[in-house]
Design an enzyme around this catalytic site. Structure first.
Site, PDB file in Angstrom:
ATOM      1  N   HIS A 183      19.037 -24.157  25.811  1.00  0.00           N
ATOM      2  CA  HIS A 183      19.574 -25.474  26.119  1.00  0.00           C
ATOM      3  C   HIS A 183      21.012 -25.582  25.648  1.00  0.00           C
ATOM      4  O   HIS A 183      21.394 -24.980  24.639  1.00  0.00           O
ATOM      5  CB  HIS A 183      18.711 -26.559  25.477  1.00  0.00           C
ATOM      6  CG  HIS A 183      17.406 -26.726  26.180  1.00  0.00           C
ATOM      7  ND1 HIS A 183      17.233 -27.608  27.207  1.00  0.00           N
ATOM      8  CD2 HIS A 183      16.222 -26.092  26.032  1.00  0.00           C
ATOM      9  CE1 HIS A 183      15.987 -27.536  27.651  1.00  0.00           C
ATOM     10  NE2 HIS A 183      15.358 -26.618  26.946  1.00  0.00           N
ATOM     11  N   LYS A 241      14.492 -40.357  24.612  1.00  0.00           N
ATOM     12  CA  LYS A 241      15.501 -41.002  25.470  1.00  0.00           C
ATOM     13  C   LYS A 241      14.884 -42.176  26.225  1.00  0.00           C
ATOM     14  O   LYS A 241      15.554 -43.175  26.498  1.00  0.00           O
ATOM     15  CB  LYS A 241      16.085 -39.984  26.448  1.00  0.00           C
ATOM     16  CG  LYS A 241      17.225 -40.528  27.305  1.00  0.00           C
ATOM     17  CD  LYS A 241      17.981 -39.422  27.996  1.00  0.00           C
ATOM     18  CE  LYS A 241      17.184 -38.836  29.130  1.00  0.00           C
ATOM     19  NZ  LYS A 241      17.127 -39.746  30.317  1.00  0.00           N
TER      20      LYS A 241
END
Length: 917
Positions: free
Chosen positions: A146, A579
């Site tokens: 990532h 999130k």
């Protein structure tokens, strides 16, 4: 009475030494004027942090805001490299303290395997139960690529060299001449670091990411994991009454997503999957060839003096080595034969030429088990001839490496979004039976259609149909997976992970695609891979128990699970749930999902293995692994756990071999404790659960009210952080957003968290907690606050949540965050949002301190508190410079040098924070 020794004195000495070397390098390379400027910035920043000196801060701000273009780059590099060097010194100090603890013969530390075993034995776990644990256990840190690891491999290589020199300085008694040589070598390493480009000039490719990950096998996994296994086996033999002495199964194995994770990454193709596995295999085989050569050089035993077993004699006789000088050295002859066969294997599998020529041509090994069997012959013969000591050195480590890594090195997971699978399956049905309208069916209608198709061996796909590019790509991936099984063995690809799982059909779609490639055989009920749902949003986590209950109630799926040992893996997404709903609501949703899954799986008699998709930062589920594993609800571990390791967390955990082994040991120890020991927090009292549910509900409303319901918040985020610049930085092969929009819903969780860390607000790691506690206090008064304090003392899950939030709040700096808010062009928007952030942060800190009883943040973590005190004066200048550069860049008054300098500040701040993404 002597004063107690200052245990941190060596750390301060190392930081001063490295700082002096960096300063000397700076003066020599950039001149006195630049050195003096850096020193002025440094002393002002330290003065402000140490004395809270407002005048020093004002002078520092004016100095940094007035920097000329030619002055910016060396200042940014100097302060960035100080963070890098401080990280090296801190890592070395951790090693130093661990060694001192071991040398002193002190009680085993929590997190060590010795401590975990001691506790298990004290709790009544005998040899049989411990053996059963290892037989069923599966522990795996999974490396993912990532885009938060901003360090170049060249920089990491320089830093490893410097770390090795520091370690050598600690362990070796040097003469004055040797000490001078050693200091010179360190200065050389610092100079090399200074002269090495920090930033990548081109965007990373997938194979670049594969190569970066494989470097950790060179430093840590291939060499240190076998040593850890050996230490664990030796500890069991010494400490467990009645231990059978058998070698442990390969229960601890690293995994990977790099080259198999296609979710939103168009560059991961079937060809890339094959190339990634080839690179992995080359790494494993290259290591085995090197170790075989060294083993042969050391095993010089002569048959004139020792007896060997008949099978060993046969192995030596079968060797193509006909050198008369080795006629009486059976082990060397046998190893020459093993080397020849392994060299042939490397050539056939991976087009890899052995570093040294084999003595003659030989047949390749059919698989890793054949190679392991030959090594076992060497082992048994040595043990039988009273040379077990020789068998327990390099040979033992090599045998363990082969059992763990095989010819594939690490299992490579495949991952794709469920929407892609749905479109692929829809097109397959439409091509085979037009009008089926799979995508238009209800969930139950889809399930019925998929089950019917899974019952027949007939394929839907046809080589005579021209499928859409996406569909053709998905079919190619599954077929390549089958080919990789045939080449490297089924362990090469074990798991197919489905992002955005929200129904049973998502799993059955993958089963259908597996059938198309021969990975699922309906008549035989054989399934060659694990189908792993990934539940990511708050809503999906809430529904995952019901989804899995429905799935496990299908006889056809249960038949497939039987082929996988009746073990079902489920992945839980920390990043996207955070999130989606914020830190507190996400943590609670994950906990509730685990408890529901435990109940569902117990009902169906299926073994649950959880895969935790955690990031490096607290906002993405990060935090200390040991505490996180022990904080799992009862029944969540069961000897099996997989956890993603992402971004700069990989470097901080595994770049240093000794720290790498220690972190791997923590995985093993925590899994043993969580599986075998009763914990008080395993069964929290009902009032705790009710309180947590109420807090999470309040926090969710506060978080979503800010992030998704406040007009203009999306624009505030993009203008007050470096998200736009991060999206352009060459730090990963994957786009920052799933779609070409600026919507927060479409943004990947990684750059979302990374951006908030850069501006020192770290919003995803705490926002909503202050509001939640305020609402709780209003409803429940002093008694309610006393209950929260009790929960912190008695419930490991809640205590871990607060401990992680404590860490992230300590890394925030509201004054610096306020300066970033000034980048927002709309004054009214800024005034509508930043005061809310500031007030909520203070409310979160006040609530945390009240509940934990601390006077200051990190009172319970003095090591991290010290680290922050040491490094933050060196971070602040980077933030100041970054803000000014962003202002210039966005105003169109910047050039390419300014853009590079922005990226350098991103690099330096990430290094200083360590777990920011």
């Amino acid at each position: 009475m002597n004063a107690p020794a200052d245990k941190d004195a060596p750390l301060r000495e190392d930081i001063r030494l490295l700082g002096r070397m960096l300063g000397d390098t700076l003066r020599d390379q950039e001149g006195d004027a630049v050195f003096d400027l850096v020193e002025r910035v440094r002393t002002l920043s330290i003065r402000f942090h140490r004395d809270d000196d407002a005048a020093a801060r004002a002078e520092l701000t004016a100095l940094l805001d007035g920097l000329k273009r030619g002055e910016i780059n060396p200042i940014v590099r100097a302060f960035s490299y100080f963070s890098h060097l401080a990280n090296i010194a801190e890592d070395q100090h951790h090693i130093r303290r661990s060694r001192a603890h071991a040398i002193a013969g002190s009680k085993p530390r929590p997190g060590s395997f010795a401590c975990a075993l001691e506790r298990a034995l004290a709790a009544g776990a005998g040899a049989g139960r411990i053996a059963d644990f290892f037989a069923a256990s599966r522990v795996s840190p999974v490396l993912t690529a990532h885009p938060t690891e901003v360090q170049r491999k060249s920089i990491l290589d320089c830093e490893r060299k410097l770390a090795a020199l520091l370690d050598e300085r600690d362990r070796t008694l040097l003469t004055p001449e040797e000490s001078a040589d050693h200091v010179e070598a360190m200065r050389r390493a610092v100079l090399t670091l200074w002269q090495t480009r920090m930033l990548r000039r081109a965007k990373l490719s997938v194979m670049d990411e594969v190569a970066n990950a494989l470097s950790y096998y060179d430093t840590t996994f291939l060499r240190e994991l076998p040593r850890l296994y050996n230490r664990i086996e030796d500890r069991l033999a010494a400490a467990v009454p009645g231990w059978n002495g058998n070698e442990l199964p390969a229960f601890l194995r690293p995994g990977s997503w790099i080259g198999g994770d296609r979710d939103g990454n168009p560059y991961v193709t079937a060809d890339m999957l094959a190339a990634a596995l080839r690179a992995q295999s080359r790494k494993a085989l290259g290591y085995y060839l090197e170790q075989l050569h060294r083993l042969g050089a050391g095993l010089s035993s002569t048959s004139l003096l020792i007896a060997i077993s008949p099978e060993m004699q046969a192995l030596a006789d079968a060797s193509p080595d006909r050198n008369p000088h080795r006629d009486d050295e059976p082990y060397r002859r046998a190893i020459a034969g093993l080397y020849a066969r392994l060299a042939a294997t490397a050539r056939v599998l991976d087009d890899l030429e052995a570093p040294l020529h084999a003595v003659a041509a030989a047949a390749p090994y059919a698989n890793a088990a054949e190679f392991a069997a030959d090594l076992d012959i060497l082992h048994r013969s040595l043990v039988a001839s009273r040379a077990a000591l020789l068998a327990h050195g390099r040979l033992r480590r090599l045998r363990r490496a082969v059992s763990v890594f095989g010819f594939h090195l690490a299992p490579l997971d495949l991952r794709q979004n469920s929407d892609v699978h749905e479109r692929t399956v829809h097109e397959l049905f439409e091509a085979a039976r037009p009008g089926t309208d799979y995508a238009g069916r209800s969930e139950d209608g889809r399930i019925a259609l998929l089950l019917a198709e899974l019952a027949t061996p007939r394929l839907l796909s046809s080589p005579f149909v021209a499928y859409a590019e996406e569909t053709a790509g998905e079919l190619a991936i599954f077929r390549t997976a089958r080919a990789m099984h045939e080449r490297y063995g089924a362990a090469a690809i074990e798991n197919i992970v489905i992002s955005k799982t929200d129904g049973v059909s998502d799993l059955l779609e993958v089963a259908l695609l597996a059938k198309e490639a021969g990975l699922l055989l309906p008549r035989e009920g054989a399934l060659a891979v694990n189908i792993v749902p990934l539940f990511e949003t708050i809503g999906d986590l809430a529904a995952c128990g019901a989804t899995m209950d429905k799935l496990l109630g299908l006889p056809a799926y249960r038949r497939l699970l039987a082929a996988r040992g009746n073990v079902q893996e489920v992945m839980l997404g920390y990043s996207d749930s955070n999130k989606d709903g914020g830190f507190l609501a996400s943590g609670w949703a994950l906990y509730r999902a685990e408890t529901e899954l435990i109940e569902v799986f117990a009902k169906h008699g299926i073994v649950l293995r959880l895969f935790h998709g955690r990031g490096g930062s607290v906002g993405r589920g990060g935090g200390p692994s040991y505490q996180a594993i022990l904080a799992q609800p009862a029944g969540a571990v069961q000897g099996g756990i997989r956890i993603t390791e992402q971004g700069e967390a990989i470097a901080s955990k595994f770049a240093n071999p000794e720290l790498g082994r220690r972190n791997l040991e923590i995985f093993a120890a925590a899994t043993l404790e969580a599986s075998l020991l009763p914990h008080a927090h395993d069964a929290p009292q009902p009032p705790y659960l009710a309180a947590m549910a109420e807090l999470a509900d309040h926090a969710l409303k506060a978080y979503r009210g800010l992030v998704y319901e406040t007009p203009g918040f999306e624009r505030y985020f993009w203008e007050s952080t470096v998200i736009a610049e991060i999206a352009a930085l060459n730090i990963g092969s994957r786009p920052a957003s799933r779609k070409k929009t600026t919507a927060i819903e479409d943004l990947r969780a990684i750059p979302w968290v990374f951006s908030w860390a850069q501006c020192r607000l770290m919003l995803p790691g705490w926002y909503g907690f202050g509001a939640a506690v305020a609402a709780w206090r209003a409803a429940h008064g002093a008694a309610g606050m006393a209950l929260l304090a009790e929960m912190n003392r008695e419930w490991g899950f809640f205590r871990t949540l607060l401990s992680n939030m404590d860490m992230v709040l300590a890394k925030t700096d509201i004054a610096i965050a306020e300066r970033y808010s000034l980048l927002v062009k709309d004054d009214a928007l800024r005034e509508a949002i930043f005061p809310r952030l500031k007030a909520e942060r203070q409310a979160a800190i006040d609530a945390l301190l009240e509940i934990t009883g601390q006077r200051e943040l990190l009172d319970g973590n003095p090591l991290l508190k010290r680290s922050i005190r040491n490094r933050f004066p060196y971070l602040d200048p980077l933030n100041h410079v970054q803000i000014e550069l962003l202002r210039r860049y966005r105003a169109g008054a910047a050039d390419e040098r300014d853009k590079r300098s922005i990226h350098l500040t991103i690099n330096g701040i990430a290094a200083g924070l360590r777990n920011s993404g």
